[in-house]
Design a protein around this motif. Structure first.
Motif: not given
Length: 89
Positions: A7-27
């Motif tokens: 339950x911790x809010x987060x800053x997501x900064x994808x560095x590589x790979x598509x799944x990081x970007x997708x996860x960041x968009x979902x968050x």
């Protein structure tokens, strides 16, 4: 995922790979955090993004809601039994 489960809010900064970007968009779409697009070039926006999370309560509430939803899911271990049944069918 561990931060969301807690339950911790987060800053997501994808560095590589598509799944990081997708996860960041979902968050970000869930309101549980901030997505900083642009990889390493986005690092300058990091302090403001963290300040946004610390200053408000909406991201915190959304992250807690995601955590509650995750906690209500069946345990991952249940998938083993299901897969075994499917394999035998």
């Amino acid at each position: 995922m561990a931060a969301l489960a807690a339950g911790v809010p987060q800053v997501v900064m994808p560095l590589f790979s598509v799944d990081q970007r997708i996860n960041a968009e979902h968050v970000a779409a869930a309101g549980a955090g901030v997505h900083l697009a642009g990889g390493p070039a986005a690092v300058e926006a990091l302090p403001d993004a963290v300040a946004t999370l610390l200053a408000g309560s909406s991201h915190r509430a959304a992250a807690r809601a995601v955590a509650q939803e995750m906690a209500s899911l069946a345990p991952v271990a249940d998938a083993v039994t299901l897969l075994e049944r499917l394999a035998l069918a």
